[in-house]
Design a protein around this motif. Structure first.
Motif, PDB file in Angstrom:
ATOM      1  N   ALA A 113       0.826  -1.151  -0.083  1.00  0.00           N
ATOM      2  CA  ALA A 113      -0.009   0.020  -0.122  1.00  0.00           C
ATOM      3  C   ALA A 113       0.818   1.304   0.141  1.00  0.00           C
ATOM      4  O   ALA A 113       0.598   2.208  -0.895  1.00  0.00           O
ATOM      5  CB  ALA A 113      -0.958   0.098   1.317  1.00  0.00           C
ATOM      6  N   ASP A 114       1.993   1.289   0.943  1.00  0.00           N
ATOM      7  CA  ASP A 114       2.686   2.539   1.107  1.00  0.00           C
ATOM      8  C   ASP A 114       3.919   2.184   1.552  1.00  0.00           C
ATOM      9  O   ASP A 114       4.259   1.166   2.277  1.00  0.00           O
ATOM     10  CB  ASP A 114       1.849   3.546   1.850  1.00  0.00           C
ATOM     11  N   LEU A 115       4.915   3.319   1.366  1.00  0.00           N
ATOM     12  CA  LEU A 115       6.251   3.157   1.722  1.00  0.00           C
ATOM     13  C   LEU A 115       6.281   4.451   2.790  1.00  0.00           C
ATOM     14  O   LEU A 115       6.108   5.527   2.507  1.00  0.00           O
ATOM     15  CB  LEU A 115       7.418   3.271   0.920  1.00  0.00           C
ATOM     16  N   GLN A 116       6.696   4.077   4.130  1.00  0.00           N
ATOM     17  CA  GLN A 116       7.023   5.183   4.893  1.00  0.00           C
ATOM     18  C   GLN A 116       8.294   5.418   5.056  1.00  0.00           C
ATOM     19  O   GLN A 116       9.226   4.464   5.215  1.00  0.00           O
ATOM     20  CB  GLN A 116       6.525   4.725   6.314  1.00  0.00           C
ATOM     21  N   ILE A 117       8.553   6.572   4.702  1.00  0.00           N
ATOM     22  CA  ILE A 117      10.069   7.033   4.738  1.00  0.00           C
ATOM     23  C   ILE A 117      10.210   8.763   4.896  1.00  0.00           C
ATOM     24  O   ILE A 117       9.209   9.480   4.817  1.00  0.00           O
ATOM     25  CB  ILE A 117      10.631   6.672   3.130  1.00  0.00           C
ATOM     26  N   GLU A 118      11.287   9.086   5.195  1.00  0.00           N
ATOM     27  CA  GLU A 118      11.526  10.297   5.559  1.00  0.00           C
ATOM     28  C   GLU A 118      11.655  11.054   4.396  1.00  0.00           C
ATOM     29  O   GLU A 118      12.288  10.928   3.378  1.00  0.00           O
ATOM     30  CB  GLU A 118      12.822  10.664   6.386  1.00  0.00           C
ATOM     31  N   TYR A 119      10.859  12.287   4.220  1.00  0.00           N
ATOM     32  CA  TYR A 119      10.789  13.100   2.898  1.00  0.00           C
ATOM     33  C   TYR A 119      10.153  14.736   3.749  1.00  0.00           C
ATOM     34  O   TYR A 119       9.421  14.971   4.399  1.00  0.00           O
ATOM     35  CB  TYR A 119       9.643  12.685   2.171  1.00  0.00           C
ATOM     36  N   SER A 120      11.397  15.507   3.518  1.00  0.00           N
ATOM     37  CA  SER A 120      10.996  16.795   3.991  1.00  0.00           C
ATOM     38  C   SER A 120      12.030  17.693   2.941  1.00  0.00           C
ATOM     39  O   SER A 120      12.683  17.279   2.178  1.00  0.00           O
ATOM     40  CB  SER A 120      11.282  17.136   5.505  1.00  0.00           C
ATOM     41  N   LEU A 121      11.948  18.937   3.053  1.00  0.00           N
ATOM     42  CA  LEU A 121      12.741  19.851   2.515  1.00  0.00           C
ATOM     43  C   LEU A 121      14.133  19.670   2.895  1.00  0.00           C
ATOM     44  O   LEU A 121      14.894  20.003   2.116  1.00  0.00           O
ATOM     45  CB  LEU A 121      12.509  21.533   2.941  1.00  0.00           C
ATOM     46  N   LEU A 122      14.491  19.138   3.980  1.00  0.00           N
ATOM     47  CA  LEU A 122      16.038  18.818   4.431  1.00  0.00           C
ATOM     48  C   LEU A 122      16.169  17.394   4.176  1.00  0.00           C
ATOM     49  O   LEU A 122      17.395  17.144   4.027  1.00  0.00           O
ATOM     50  CB  LEU A 122      16.131  19.216   5.916  1.00  0.00           C
ATOM     51  N   SER A 123      15.264  16.705   3.594  1.00  0.00           N
ATOM     52  CA  SER A 123      15.652  15.447   3.512  1.00  0.00           C
ATOM     53  C   SER A 123      14.840  14.818   2.075  1.00  0.00           C
ATOM     54  O   SER A 123      13.829  14.182   2.031  1.00  0.00           O
ATOM     55  CB  SER A 123      15.160  14.447   4.398  1.00  0.00           C
ATOM     56  N   ARG A 124      15.530  14.947   1.025  1.00  0.00           N
ATOM     57  CA  ARG A 124      14.969  14.716  -0.489  1.00  0.00           C
ATOM     58  C   ARG A 124      15.631  13.511  -0.978  1.00  0.00           C
ATOM     59  O   ARG A 124      15.618  13.424  -2.346  1.00  0.00           O
ATOM     60  CB  ARG A 124      15.104  16.031  -1.088  1.00  0.00           C
ATOM     61  N   GLY A 125      16.301  12.827  -0.468  1.00  0.00           N
ATOM     62  CA  GLY A 125      16.849  11.415  -1.101  1.00  0.00           C
ATOM     63  C   GLY A 125      16.059  10.686  -1.881  1.00  0.00           C
ATOM     64  O   GLY A 125      16.643   9.887  -2.646  1.00  0.00           O
ATOM     65  N   ILE A 126      14.801  10.494  -1.477  1.00  0.00           N
ATOM     66  CA  ILE A 126      13.817   9.651  -2.231  1.00  0.00           C
ATOM     67  C   ILE A 126      13.530   9.982  -3.656  1.00  0.00           C
ATOM     68  O   ILE A 126      12.818   9.110  -4.417  1.00  0.00           O
ATOM     69  CB  ILE A 126      12.537   9.438  -1.242  1.00  0.00           C
ATOM     70  N   GLU A 127      13.728  11.173  -3.908  1.00  0.00           N
ATOM     71  CA  GLU A 127      13.522  11.945  -5.297  1.00  0.00           C
ATOM     72  C   GLU A 127      13.974  11.137  -6.452  1.00  0.00           C
ATOM     73  O   GLU A 127      13.598  11.131  -7.481  1.00  0.00           O
ATOM     74  CB  GLU A 127      13.547  13.417  -5.280  1.00  0.00           C
ATOM     75  N   GLU A 128      15.279  10.636  -6.273  1.00  0.00           N
ATOM     76  CA  GLU A 128      16.322  10.126  -7.244  1.00  0.00           C
ATOM     77  C   GLU A 128      15.756   9.019  -7.744  1.00  0.00           C
ATOM     78  O   GLU A 128      15.403   8.699  -8.987  1.00  0.00           O
ATOM     79  CB  GLU A 128      17.725  10.157  -6.893  1.00  0.00           C
ATOM     80  N   SER A 129      15.443   7.951  -6.993  1.00  0.00           N
ATOM     81  CA  SER A 129      14.908   6.549  -7.433  1.00  0.00           C
ATOM     82  C   SER A 129      13.902   6.045  -6.764  1.00  0.00           C
ATOM     83  O   SER A 129      13.000   5.238  -7.489  1.00  0.00           O
ATOM     84  CB  SER A 129      16.284   5.509  -7.597  1.00  0.00           C
ATOM     85  N   ILE A 130      13.698   6.116  -5.546  1.00  0.00           N
ATOM     86  CA  ILE A 130      12.636   5.623  -4.535  1.00  0.00           C
ATOM     87  C   ILE A 130      11.362   6.086  -5.010  1.00  0.00           C
ATOM     88  O   ILE A 130      10.498   5.117  -5.216  1.00  0.00           O
ATOM     89  CB  ILE A 130      13.065   5.848  -3.052  1.00  0.00           C
ATOM     90  N   LEU A 131      11.147   7.576  -4.956  1.00  0.00           N
ATOM     91  CA  LEU A 131       9.917   8.064  -5.300  1.00  0.00           C
ATOM     92  C   LEU A 131       9.281   7.456  -6.681  1.00  0.00           C
ATOM     93  O   LEU A 131       8.297   7.110  -6.902  1.00  0.00           O
ATOM     94  CB  LEU A 131       9.949   9.351  -5.228  1.00  0.00           C
ATOM     95  N   PRO A 132      10.301   7.460  -7.872  1.00  0.00           N
ATOM     96  CA  PRO A 132       9.890   7.153  -9.082  1.00  0.00           C
ATOM     97  C   PRO A 132       9.318   5.756  -9.078  1.00  0.00           C
ATOM     98  O   PRO A 132       8.418   5.285  -9.835  1.00  0.00           O
ATOM     99  CB  PRO A 132      11.044   7.398  -9.857  1.00  0.00           C
ATOM    100  N   THR A 133      10.174   5.075  -8.440  1.00  0.00           N
ATOM    101  CA  THR A 133       9.861   3.393  -8.511  1.00  0.00           C
ATOM    102  C   THR A 133       8.350   3.076  -7.581  1.00  0.00           C
ATOM    103  O   THR A 133       7.783   2.395  -7.958  1.00  0.00           O
ATOM    104  CB  THR A 133      10.989   2.413  -7.545  1.00  0.00           C
ATOM    105  N   ALA A 134       8.301   3.846  -6.553  1.00  0.00           N
ATOM    106  CA  ALA A 134       6.946   3.801  -5.810  1.00  0.00           C
ATOM    107  C   ALA A 134       5.812   4.219  -6.763  1.00  0.00           C
ATOM    108  O   ALA A 134       4.775   3.557  -6.694  1.00  0.00           O
ATOM    109  CB  ALA A 134       7.026   4.511  -4.687  1.00  0.00           C
ATOM    110  N   ARG A 135       6.178   5.067  -7.646  1.00  0.00           N
ATOM    111  CA  ARG A 135       4.856   5.604  -8.444  1.00  0.00           C
ATOM    112  C   ARG A 135       4.697   4.771  -9.450  1.00  0.00           C
ATOM    113  O   ARG A 135       3.811   4.220  -9.952  1.00  0.00           O
ATOM    114  CB  ARG A 135       5.258   6.990  -8.864  1.00  0.00           C
ATOM    115  N   GLU A 136       5.813   3.964 -10.012  1.00  0.00           N
ATOM    116  CA  GLU A 136       5.794   3.357 -11.059  1.00  0.00           C
ATOM    117  C   GLU A 136       5.097   1.729 -10.629  1.00  0.00           C
ATOM    118  O   GLU A 136       4.093   1.130 -11.538  1.00  0.00           O
ATOM    119  CB  GLU A 136       7.047   2.800 -11.429  1.00  0.00           C
TER     120      GLU A 136
END
Length: 331
Positions: free
Chosen positions: A172-195
């Motif tokens: 259903a979901d991935l719980q992960i840190e995401y904020s203006l100061l923590s944007r590491g998911i944008e490179e590959s994790i977020l695109p994969t989750a959306r795919e």
């Protein structure tokens, strides 16, 4: 409150969630009566997603949530539980356990502490390096079939682990840190989750208070507050991070909002598949966080925020080195 859907097949939840960890653990003392009153205020405001962990306060957090939900409609709460963290009586950490037998054991105790016959979203807090993710997810899938769990979630895993887990059972979901100061998911994790059709529940949206707009250089921390060893709260790192907050404050003031509201609204604006979790421990802070719902960010606002706090601007890692080593999402 508006709602969002977690993933392709996940539950409908409020567009903000409440993280309960700080009511029991890791941020210093909390007032239990005020904590319960804060959960009540959240439910009264239409917030449905309540996030806890069986190791938060070694079971205290689940018991607190049970007390808060007593007399309330169970169907108005979407309970998300993390499991697997191993603790000792002094609050120390002893790794993670994702073995199938342990999964079923953890679940049995959580159901009893919460006083419920099912958990809406059940997730390992971290990957057990000695247990393939397929085995851990497969054990939760058996609990879904048994009616004890409604949906499976994950926490702090990378793109490859997302794919492997999704091949076993819909996530259903991935719980992960995401904020203006923590944007590491944008490179590959977020695109994969959306795919894969996996939603995101974003914790740490205020970077553990750094982006609240209420933090100052002279704040004293108790021995139980893990921010005392967090790199972003140390020395020059803290000064540099607070300078970013002041740049953000100018944007917030121009919008008639608080720094916290802008930070939360920014996370929510990154996509309708993202649900920010706020860790309010008091009604006052919850009320401020809920105000982010009314903050609409234009393209010009988002550009100004990006200029004030660009990706990679944070000073210091989000956890101390030993804790970073537990994060599959950082590998």
């Amino acid at each position: 409150m508006n709602t969002r859907i977690l993933g392709t097949d996940g539950p409908a939840v409020s567009s903000l969630g409440l993280g309960l960890m700080g009511m029991s653990d890791l941020y210093g003392p909390a007032d239990e009566a005020e904590s319960i009153a804060t959960v009540h205020a959240a439910l009264d405001a239409g917030l449905t997603l309540l996030d806890t962990g069986d190791f938060y306060g070694m079971g205290h957090n689940e018991l607190l949530l049970r007390d808060a939900l007593r007399g309330r409609s169970r169907e108005n709460a979407v309970i998300s539980v993390k499991f697997g963290g191993l603790r000792d009586a002094l609050g120390g950490w002893n790794g993670y356990d994702g073995r199938p037998a342990a999964v079923k054991n953890f679940l049995a105790y959580s159901l009893r502490r919460l006083g419920t016959d099912h958990i809406d979203i059940y997730r390992p807090a971290r990957l057990d390096p000695d247990v393939p993710i397929e085995e851990t997810v497969g054990a939760i899938a058996e609990m879904v079939q048994a009616g004890l769990v409604r949906h499976i979630g994950l926490s702090e895993v990378g793109a490859d682990s997302l794919r492997r887990a999704q091949a076993v059972h819909p996530i259903a979901d991935l719980q992960i840190e995401y904020s203006l100061l923590s944007r590491g998911i944008e490179e590959s994790i977020l695109p994969t989750a959306r795919e894969l059709g996996i939603g995101i529940t974003a914790y740490g949206v205020l970077s553990r208070g750094l982006l609240s707009g209420h933090w100052n250089r002279d704040r004293e921390l108790t021995a139980q507050d893990f921010r005392g060893i967090s790199p972003r709260f140390q020395g020059d790192n803290l000064d540099r991070n607070l300078a970013l907050v002041e740049a953000l404050r100018k944007i917030a003031e121009a919008k008639g909002a608080t720094v916290a509201q802008i930070a939360i609204a920014w996370v929510a604006a990154q996509g309708g598949d993202i649900v920010p979790l706020v860790g309010a421990r008091r009604r006052e802070r919850l009320s401020e966080a809920l105000g982010a719902e009314a903050v609409s960010l234009t393209e010009a606002d988002l550009a100004a925020i990006e200029q004030a706090v660009p990706a990679g601007a944070a000073a210091g890692t989000r956890y101390a080195a030993p804790l970073m080593n537990h994060l599959d999402s950082e590998r």
